[in-house]
Design a protein around this motif. Structure first.
Motif, short mmCIF file in Angstrom:
data_model
loop_
_atom_site.label_atom_id
_atom_site.label_comp_id
_atom_site.label_asym_id
_atom_site.label_seq_id
_atom_site.Cartn_x
_atom_site.Cartn_y
_atom_site.Cartn_z
N TRP A 26 -4.05 -14.00 30.85
CA TRP A 26 -5.27 -14.76 31.18
C TRP A 26 -5.29 -16.09 30.45
N LEU A 27 -4.92 -16.11 29.18
CA LEU A 27 -4.91 -17.34 28.41
C LEU A 27 -3.85 -18.32 28.92
N ARG A 28 -2.67 -17.82 29.19
CA ARG A 28 -1.60 -18.69 29.68
C ARG A 28 -1.93 -19.31 31.02
N ALA A 29 -2.61 -18.52 31.88
CA ALA A 29 -3.02 -19.06 33.17
C ALA A 29 -3.99 -20.21 33.03
N PHE A 270 -17.01 -7.92 23.18
CA PHE A 270 -17.29 -6.61 23.78
C PHE A 270 -16.89 -6.56 25.26
N ASP A 271 -16.67 -5.31 25.69
CA ASP A 271 -16.39 -4.99 27.09
C ASP A 271 -15.11 -5.68 27.55
N ALA A 272 -15.04 -6.25 28.74
CA ALA A 272 -13.77 -6.82 29.20
C ALA A 272 -13.30 -7.94 28.30
N GLY A 273 -14.23 -8.68 27.72
CA GLY A 273 -13.88 -9.67 26.70
C GLY A 273 -13.52 -11.04 27.22
N TYR A 274 -13.26 -11.19 28.50
CA TYR A 274 -12.82 -12.48 29.02
C TYR A 274 -13.91 -13.56 28.87
N ALA A 275 -15.13 -13.25 29.30
CA ALA A 275 -16.20 -14.24 29.23
C ALA A 275 -16.61 -14.49 27.78
N GLU A 298 -24.98 -24.74 22.07
CA GLU A 298 -25.11 -26.02 22.75
C GLU A 298 -24.73 -25.93 24.22
N GLY A 299 -25.10 -24.84 24.88
CA GLY A 299 -24.82 -24.75 26.30
C GLY A 299 -23.35 -24.59 26.60
N LEU A 300 -22.67 -23.76 25.83
CA LEU A 300 -21.25 -23.56 26.04
C LEU A 300 -21.02 -22.80 27.33
N LEU A 301 -19.78 -22.74 27.76
CA LEU A 301 -19.38 -22.12 29.02
C LEU A 301 -19.76 -22.98 30.22
N SER A 302 -20.36 -24.14 30.00
CA SER A 302 -20.77 -24.95 31.14
C SER A 302 -19.57 -25.35 31.98
N GLY A 303 -18.47 -25.69 31.30
CA GLY A 303 -17.30 -26.05 32.07
C GLY A 303 -16.59 -24.84 32.62
N ALA A 304 -16.53 -23.78 31.83
CA ALA A 304 -15.78 -22.60 32.25
C ALA A 304 -16.47 -21.86 33.38
N ALA A 366 -20.44 -12.72 34.58
CA ALA A 366 -20.03 -11.50 35.26
C ALA A 366 -19.05 -11.80 36.40
N LEU A 367 -19.31 -12.88 37.13
CA LEU A 367 -18.40 -13.27 38.21
C LEU A 367 -17.03 -13.67 37.66
N MET A 368 -17.06 -14.39 36.55
CA MET A 368 -15.80 -14.79 35.93
C MET A 368 -14.98 -13.57 35.49
N GLU A 369 -15.65 -12.60 34.87
CA GLU A 369 -14.93 -11.42 34.41
C GLU A 369 -14.40 -10.61 35.58
N ALA A 370 -15.16 -10.50 36.65
CA ALA A 370 -14.68 -9.79 37.83
C ALA A 370 -13.44 -10.46 38.39
N GLU A 371 -13.45 -11.79 38.40
CA GLU A 371 -12.26 -12.52 38.88
C GLU A 371 -11.06 -12.26 37.97
N ALA A 372 -11.29 -12.26 36.65
CA ALA A 372 -10.20 -11.99 35.72
C ALA A 372 -9.65 -10.58 35.90
#
Length: 821
Positions: A26-29, A270-275, A298-304, A366-372
C-alpha cells in the motif's frame, strides 16, 4: 517518505506473517519507500546458531553454578550441558536442513552415532529402536530444536515459545507495569534480541527511517514490539515516528487507559490501519517531529481523502498528549471512543480524551480503507524463503502441511460473510465489515511473488473463504494451467456450511485446493445451536464426506467450556469428534478453551437482556482487558487434560476404540483396552466398536457418525441434474475403443460394431458404451472441448453438443463430470 516495517518475534517459522507486506504494498503504491524486516525468523535463527547457543549455555552454566537451577531439573540440565559441544557442532547443519538446504544431510542425521539427545529426541529414537531412517530426518531435526527450546524455557526464560514469546505477558493484563517487569527480566529479549537490534539499526545504510511501523498480530509479539521500539528510538531519535498496529492492538488495547505504553510508541493504529496511517503521514508532511502537527488538528487527510475535518483529523488512532491518552476518529459507541476505557471510574490513570470525527471525513476514510482492502495485496519483494524453517512436529498429514511447507499468504476478502458465531469478535471490523478483494490485482501480486520466490503454495488467511470469490480464483487457476502456466495450490479456513456442495468441492480440488480448516466448535446439536454455526450435524457430515471423496485434508477447531454446556454435552461432543476421526472425516483438530470477550456477539446479546446462561465478571483493566471471566468457568478445568490427550492420540490413529469419557476420567470400566490402529483413516466402511455405554454415557460417536455418513452418501448419489447447471470436466480425456465394455472387462467387438469411450479418473479406467461410433465420436469431442474451457458450459449446450441423454450425463457425475448451479 521512508518507512521501516517490522514483524517482531515470534510468529510462524515456516512463512512470513502477511500484515507488514500488505502495508508495504500500500505504501509503495503511493510513492513511499518501504523496507520490510521479519525479526521473528531472524531472532529464532540467531538463538539457534553456534553463537546463540554459546550464549545460552554460558547462561545455563552460570545459573547452575549459582544454584539457580531447581534440584528436580539438574539431571536433565546436566545432560544438556554435557552435550554442549555436540549441540554447537550440529546446530548449523540442522537449521540449514530445515530451511531446505543440503538434501544429503538426511542420511547424516539417520546414520549419526552420537547425536545430542534431549528428552524428545531420546523418546523418538527409542520408538525407532535407535535406528531412524532418512525419511525421519525432518522430525529428528525438529525435535532437536524443541529440546533446545525446552532448555531455554526451563533454565533461562520461562516465556520462550517456539512460535510465540511471552503470550501471557500480553493477554488480558491489567497492569502494564507487570509487563515491563517481566520484559526486563527476559533473558532472550535482553541478551539476544536487543543487542542484535542495536547492531542492525546502527548498520543501516539507508539511514534513519521517517517512520517505524511495528505489527502486533498476537499477544505473544508484545515483548518483541516493546524491545524493538526501545532500540529504534535509541538508534533513530525523536525524528523517527513509531506506530504500533495489528490484531493485538485492535482487539486487546481498545480499552487502554495506562498512557505508559506511549513511552514506546507515538501512535496506536486500529482496525485495517490504512486510513489511520494516511492521516499520520499527511500530518507529518514528510517533515515535523513525532507528529505534532497532527496533534494540532489541522484538517489532515484533506488531500488523501478529499475531505476536511473541522475538528479532529485522525482516524481510529490513539496517542498521548500532556499525559493523557487521546482517542480520535472512533465511532460513537465503540469501546475505544469512551473516556474510561476498560478501567472504570476509579482508575489511578487520567480519563482519556475523545475527539469525535467529522462525519464526512469518517465516510471518506471508510471508503479509502475499503478501496485499500480490495486492491492492496502483499508485496513479497523483501522475502527470502531460504531464511524460513520447515519444522515437522508430527507425522499427521495436516500438521505437516501447516508447518512443513512455506506458504505465501493472501486473502480473498476482509471480514466474515457469516459473522454470526456467538463466541466470535463480531463487533470488531476485522470480522464485521466484509469487503471482497479485487481478483486482478491479487493475481498480479501472486504472480510477482511466485516469480521471485519460486513458491506456488498459497495460504488464504480469510476468516472464512467466500465461495463465489474462491470459485473465481479457481477458474483463473484452471485457465492458467490450460494456457501452460504453472497453477497455484492453495488452502484456507472455511465454514462447513451448505455452500460447500460436492460438485464445488470436486472442482476446487481439481483446481488446486489441497486442505481446509474450519470451526466445528461444539459437535452436538445443542452446541451448534448455542454457537450459531449455521449448520447441524447431518449437514456437517455431508460436507465432510464430500471433502473426503475429493481427497482434501480437513482440520477442525473445537471449543469446550462454553457457557451452558454440561458434562454430558462435553462428552457427547468429544464422542462425536472421536467418530469423525474413526471414520476419516477429519485429519487433525485442536481444542480451544472458551474465552468470553468484550467484542463477542454473545456479550452484546447479554447486554441487551439475552444469553441468560452467562454471568460475566468484569474486573476492568488499564492495559489489555479484552477477555472476561464468567461465573462457573472454573468448573471446566477438569476436562482439558483428558480432551487434549484423546485428541493427540486420535490424530495419530490411536485409541479410536476408547470412548471419550474414559480419556476424561469419567469412565467406570475396570481397565483400558488396547488401542487399535486407525484403519479407516481415509476410507469409510470399517466399524469401530464402542463401549460408551459402559462409561455411563450412552452416546456412541462412531456409530452416530457412520449412520450420518450413510445418509450423506445416499443423498450425494441421488443428486438430480439441474437444467441451469454449468458442466466441468475434471478427468482424463476420453479415448475410443471397439465393442461393448463393462468396467473391469476387456473390450470386445461388441454387437453391431459399437464404440466405447474410455478415460482415466483417479487411477481407474472408466468406460461407457455409447452404441455407435458416431455417438461415441460426438461425445468424445464434446468432452474434450469441455475439458479446455475453464468456465465450463451450460448443461443444455453440452447435451446438444455431445448428443448424450440426461441419464448418460447424470451417470458421468461419478466419473469426472462436475455440475455447478
Amino acid at each position: 517518505m521512508q518507512f521501516l516495517l517490522v514483524q517482531p518475534p515470534f510468529v510462524q517459522l515456516n512463512a512470513p506473517y502477511p500484515a507488514v507486506h500488505y502495508l508495504a504494498a500500500w505504501l509503495r503504491a503511493r510513492g513511499h519507500e518501504a523496507e520490510v524486516e521479519d525479526h521473528s525468523i531472524e531472532l529464532y535463527r540467531l538463538l539457534f546458531s553456534r553463537e546463540g547457543l554459546a550464549k545460552l549455555f554460558d547462561e545455563v552454566e552460570r545459573r547452575r553454578s549459582e544454584g539457580l537451577i531447581p534440584p528436580a531439573s539438574r539431571d536433565e540440565i546436566d545432560r544438556y550441558l554435557s552435550y554442549r559441544d555436540l549441540y554447537q557442532s550440529w546446530i548449523g547443519p540442522v537449521v540449514e536442513w530445515l530451511s531446505g538446504a543440503d538434501p544429503a544431510f538426511a542420511h547424516r542425521l539417520a546414520a549419526a552415532v552420537e547425536f545430542p539427545r534431549g528428552a524428545r529426541v531420546e523418546a523418538f529414537l527409542e520408538s525407532r529402536s535407535g535406528r531412524p531412517g532418512p525419511e525421519d530426518a525432518s522430525l529428528l531435526a525438529s525435535l532437536m530444536l524443541e529440546d533446545l527450546g525446552d532448555l531455554v524455557t526451563h533454565a533461562v526464560d520461562e516465556d520462550f515459545g517456539t512460535i510465540q514469546y511471552g503470550e501471557r505477558l500480553g493477554r488480558s493484563r491489567d497492569d502494564f507495569g507487570q509487563v515491563l517487569a517481566s520484559l526486563e527480566a527476559s533473558w532472550l529479549m535482553r541478551e539476544l534480541y536487543r543487542p542484535w537490534l542495536r547492531q542492525r539499526f546502527a548498520s543501516r545504510k539507508a539511514g534513519a527511517p521517517r517512520m517505524v511501523l511495528v505489527s502486533l498480530p498476537f499477544p505473544g509479539t508484545l515483548a518483541g514490539a516493546l524491545s524493538c521500539a526501545t532500540e529504534a528510538r535509541a538508534a533513530f531519535g525523536a525524528e523517527t515516528t513509531i506506530a504500533f498496529g495489528g490484531g493485538y492492538v485492535s482487539t486487546e488495547l481498545r480499552g487502554l487507559r495506562d498512557p505508559a505504553l506511549f513511552d514506546y510508541c507515538d501512535f496506536l493504529c486500529f482496525d485495517a490501519g490504512y486510513a489511520s496511517l494516511a492521516a499520520i503521514i499527511e500530518g507529518m508532511g514528510g517533515e515535523g517531529n513525532r507528529g505534532e502537527s497532527i496533534v494540532a488538528g489541522e484538517g489532515l487527510l484533506s488531500g488523501a481523502l478529499g475531505a476536511v475535518a473541522e475538528t479532529a483529523a485522525l482516524y481510529r488512532t490513539m496517542y498521548r498528549d500532556d499525559g493523557r491518552i487521546v482517542v480520535e476518529g472512533f465511532p460513537e459507541g465503540d469501546l475505544a471512543a469512551g473516556e474510561e476505557g476498560c478501567a472504570g471510574p476509579h482508575s489511578p490513570f487520567p480519563r482519556r480524551v475523545p475527539h469525535r470525527i467529522d462525519p464526512a471525513l469518517a465516510r471518506a476514510a471508510a471508503l479509502m480503507e475499503a478501496e485499500a482492502l480490495r486492491e492492496s495485496h502483499p508485496d513479497y519483494r523483501d522475502l527470502r524463503p531460504s531464511r524460513y524453517l520447515r519444522p515437522l512436529d508430527s507425522t499427521n498429514p495436516m500438521h505437516r502441511l501447516w508447518s512443513e511447507s512455506p506458504w505465501l499468504k493472501y486473502r480473498l476478502a476482509q471480514g466474515c460473510y457469516w459473522r454470526r458465531c456467538s463466541f466470535c469478535d463480531t463487533e470488531l471490523d476485522y470480522v464485521r465489515d466484509y469487503v471482497n478483494a479485487d481478483l486482478a490485482p491479487l493475481i498480479a501480486a501472486m504472480d510477482a511473488a511466485s516469480a521471485k520466490t519460486g513458491l506456488r503454495g498459497i495460504h488464504f488467511v480469510d476468516e472464512a473463504l467466500p465461495m463465489a470469490r474462491l470459485l473465481a480464483f479457481a477458474e483463473e487457476n484452471r485457465r492458467r494451467a490450460i494456457a501452460g502456466l504453472s497453477p497455484w495450490h492453495f488452502w484456507g479456513n472455511v465454514r462447513f456450511d451448505a455452500s460447500w456442495t460436492p460438485d464445488r468441492i470436486e472442482l476446487l480440488a481439481f483446481s488446486g485446493l489441497v486442505a481446509v480448516s474450519g470451526g466445528i466448535e461444539v459437535a452436538t446439536e445443542k452446541g451448534l445451536a448455542m454457537t450459531d454455526k449455521g449448520f447441524d450435524l447431518a449437514g456437517l457430515v455431508r460436507t465432510l464426506v464430500a471433502f473426503r471423496r475429493a481427497g482434501i485434508l480437513v482440520h477442525a477447531y473445537l471449543i469446550y467450556g462454553f457457557p451452558g454446556q454440561d458434562e454430558a454435552d462435553i462428552v457427547e461432543s468429544a464422542e462425536f469428534v472421536r467418530g469423525l476421526f474413526a471414520t476419516g472425516l477429519v485429519d487433525s483438530a485442536f481444542w480451544h478453551r472458551f474465552v468470553l470477550t468484550r467484542h463477542s456477539r454473545m456479550l452484546a446479546e447479554w447486554r441487551e437482556g439475552g444469553r441468560p446462561t452467562i454471568e460475566p465478571i468484569d474486573r476492568g483493566g488499564s492495559f489489555a482487558a479484552n477477555d472476561l471471566e464468567f461465573v462457573g468457568e472454573k468448573d471446566f478445568d477438569r476436562y482439558g487434560e483428558g480432551l487434549d490427550a484423546a485428541l493427540g492420540a486420535w490424530m495419530e490413529g490411536e485409541g479410536l476404540d476408547r470412548p471419550a469419557a474414559e480419556w476424561m476420567g469419567l469412565a467406570k470400566t475396570g481397565q483400558s483396552r488396547a488401542d487399535k490402529p486407525r484403519g479407516g483413516a481415509r476410507s469409510h466402511g470399517q466399524t469401530h466398536a464402542s463401549t460408551a455405554a459402559s462409561s455411563g454415557f450412552a452416546f456412541d460417536g462412531p456409530r452416530r457418525v457412520e449412520d450420518l455418513i450413510v445418509e450423506a452418501e445416499t443423498a450425494l448419489d441421488a443428486r438430480p441434474l439441474s437444467d441451469e447447471g454449468h458442466l466441468h470436466w475434471i478427468a482424463g480425456l476420453p479415448m475410443m475403443a471397439a465393442g461393448k465394455h463393462q468396467k473391469g472387462e476387456e473390450p470386445g467387438n461388441g454387437e453391431g460394431g459399437g464404440r466405447v469411450l474410455r478415460w482415466a479418473f483417479r487411477g481407474d479406467l472408466e468406460a461407457r458404451d455409447l452404441g455407435t461410433a458416431l455417438r461415441a465420436t460426438r461425445a468424445a469431442s464434446a468432452i474434450s472441448r469441455l475439458a479446455r474451457i475453464p468456465g465450463g458450459v451450460p448443461l443444455r449446450q453440452f447435451a446438444e453438443e455431445s448428443g448424450l441423454k440426461e441419464k448418460e450425463i447424470s451417470d458421468l457425475r461419478t466419473s469426472g463430470l462436475v455440475i455447478l448451479p
